[in-house]
Design an enzyme around this catalytic site. Structure first.
Site, short mmCIF file in Angstrom:
data_model
loop_
_atom_site.label_atom_id
_atom_site.label_comp_id
_atom_site.label_asym_id
_atom_site.label_seq_id
_atom_site.Cartn_x
_atom_site.Cartn_y
_atom_site.Cartn_z
N ARG A 80 0.81 -1.22 0.00
CA ARG A 80 0.00 0.00 0.00
C ARG A 80 0.84 1.27 0.00
NH1 ARG A 80 0.83 -1.92 4.89
NH2 ARG A 80 1.09 -0.54 6.69
N ASP A 137 -1.06 7.04 12.29
CA ASP A 137 -1.92 5.86 12.40
C ASP A 137 -2.25 5.47 13.83
OD1 ASP A 137 0.53 4.94 13.26
OD2 ASP A 137 0.70 3.32 11.79
N ASN A 138 -2.14 6.42 14.76
CA ASN A 138 -2.48 6.10 16.15
C ASN A 138 -3.00 7.35 16.84
OD1 ASN A 138 -0.06 7.37 17.80
ND2 ASN A 138 0.85 6.34 16.03
N CYS A 195 -4.11 -0.75 11.80
CA CYS A 195 -3.98 -1.52 10.56
C CYS A 195 -3.05 -2.70 10.73
CB CYS A 195 -3.48 -0.61 9.43
SG CYS A 195 -4.67 0.63 8.92
N CYS A 338 1.51 -10.07 21.13
CA CYS A 338 0.84 -10.06 19.83
C CYS A 338 1.84 -9.57 18.79
CB CYS A 338 -0.43 -9.22 19.87
SG CYS A 338 -0.14 -7.46 20.18
#
Length: 380
Positions: A80, A137-138, A195, A338
């Site tokens: 992307r 993005d946060n 994302c 994670c």
């Protein structure tokens, strides 16, 4: 600070040839192009949004484009983030992007800033720009960008993407709302996936980034209406667009009452720096506990588990965790991890609420573990 009066000299013959399709636009013309050439735009985050936005701003002839990002290109970016290719993996994003943009348009200035925007440097980094493109993005970064922009009097073109959905809005212009009007309080840490965890359709950041560039061009050229006070919602799966009116809040502490007069600790504000009973482990600390009898729980998805995992871990995807608490030994310490830390923090808090006394999570997840402890663990 935006000005509607062009300060650039008259267009050179090469400019007239290059931008002739702009010059022929009704309501844009030579004055509009001069305003673009005199414009200064900061692009924060050279990821999925920043790449297409910067490309179209460079092609349009924005005079100065500042690229602000401290990250390096990763293989997982390539589906992307269209300024990068296989050979760029490991390089600083702003350096690669600057090379490509200068090759696209050598008559404008591309300035690379390989830094992470923080409270300590944001005002200095952003001062002097006319418009900011927010490609972060946060939530901590978005509140930081917003507050710095309001303090400096610079409008922000905000964009965000997640899974199949995108959002675009112009913030902090005269009379328009700011990000705190849209989101007065941040969501609980871990409540909204990013994302990295939830995924994103590769073409969607391109669509949102181009819309951000469109709003920047209209702001700089003083052409047309824009998305100030209107939130554009994009549903790529259903191919639907809608706008929602967002009024400015008179009680907003940032753009309303102006009681916020300086930048703050945005990780703490967004609940990303403690305040609960979950033990946070650096990857080196996590490595030391792997042989100590700790129960290691991986809360990623099965496709991620197939790429890499920590020794001795068991797979319990986050969505399944509430129904599988009985699979865990409450008498042992549980260490959760994670991909990059957001899901594991949410899982650890869930375990604490369920009565598990000794719970820790690995900050930065297995991705940071690979970078700092064991390079043999594949990254994705």
């Amino acid at each position: 600070m935006l000005s509607n009066e062009p300060s650039a000299p008259a267009l050179a013959p090469a400019d007239r040839a290059r931008y002739c399709r702009h010059l022929s636009l009704p309501g844009f013309g030579e004055t509009g192009q001069q305003r673009l050439l005199a414009g200064r735009v900061a692009v924060i985050g050279m990821g999925g949004l920043g790449c297409p936005a910067a490309m179209y701003l460079a092609a349009a002839g924005v005079g100065v484009i500042g690229l602000i990002d401290g990250d390096r290109v990763d293989a997982s970016n390539l589906h992307r983030q269209v300024l990068y290719g296989d050979a760029d993996v490991g390089r600083l994003k702003v350096e690669v992007a600057a090379e490509r943009l200068r090759a696209m348009n050598g008559s404008i200035s591309i300035q690379a800033h390989p830094v992470r925007l923080q409270s300590e440097n944001a005002l200095a980094e952003l001062s002097g720009y006319d418009v900011i493109v927010d490609g972060t993005d946060n939530f901590p970064a978005r509140y930081l960008v917003n507050d710095a922009a309001v303090l400096l009097g610079i409008p922000v073109v905000h964009g965000s993407v997640l899974r199949y959905e995108g959002r675009v809005m112009v913030l902090a212009t005269a009379g328009a709302p700011c990000y705190r009007c849209l989101y007065p309080e941040p969501p609980p840490a871990g409540a909204v996936p990013d994302c990295n965890d939830a995924g994103v359709l590769g073409v969607l950041p391109g669509l949102v980034g181009v819309l951000q560039a469109t709003e920047v061009i209209k702001l700089l050229s003083a052409t047309g209406g824009g998305l100030a006070g209107r939130l554009l919602l994009i549903d790529a799966l259903g191919t639907r667009f809608q706008t929602v009116t967002v009024p400015r809040r008179p009680s907003c502490p940032m753009c309303g009452t102006r009681e916020i007069t300086s930048l703050m600790d945005y990780d703490a504000f967004c609940g990303h720096s403690g305040g609960d009973e979950v033990v946070r482990l650096a990857p080196s600390e996590a490595a030391g506990r792997l042989s100590s009898g700790v129960q290691v729980v991986d809360v990623r998805e099965s496709w991620e588990w197939a790429i890499c995992r920590l020794p001795g871990a068991i797979l319990v995807p986050l969505a399944e965790l509430p129904g599988r608490l009985g699979d865990l030994d409450a008498s042992r310490e549980i260490m959760v991890y994670c991909h990059r830390g957001s899901r594991s923090l949410e899982a650890a808090r869930l375990l604490r609420r369920a009565g598990f006394a000794r719970v820790s999570h690995v900050e930065g997840g297995i991705d940071r573990y690979s970078a700092e402890v064991d390079a043999g663990v594949p990254r994705y």
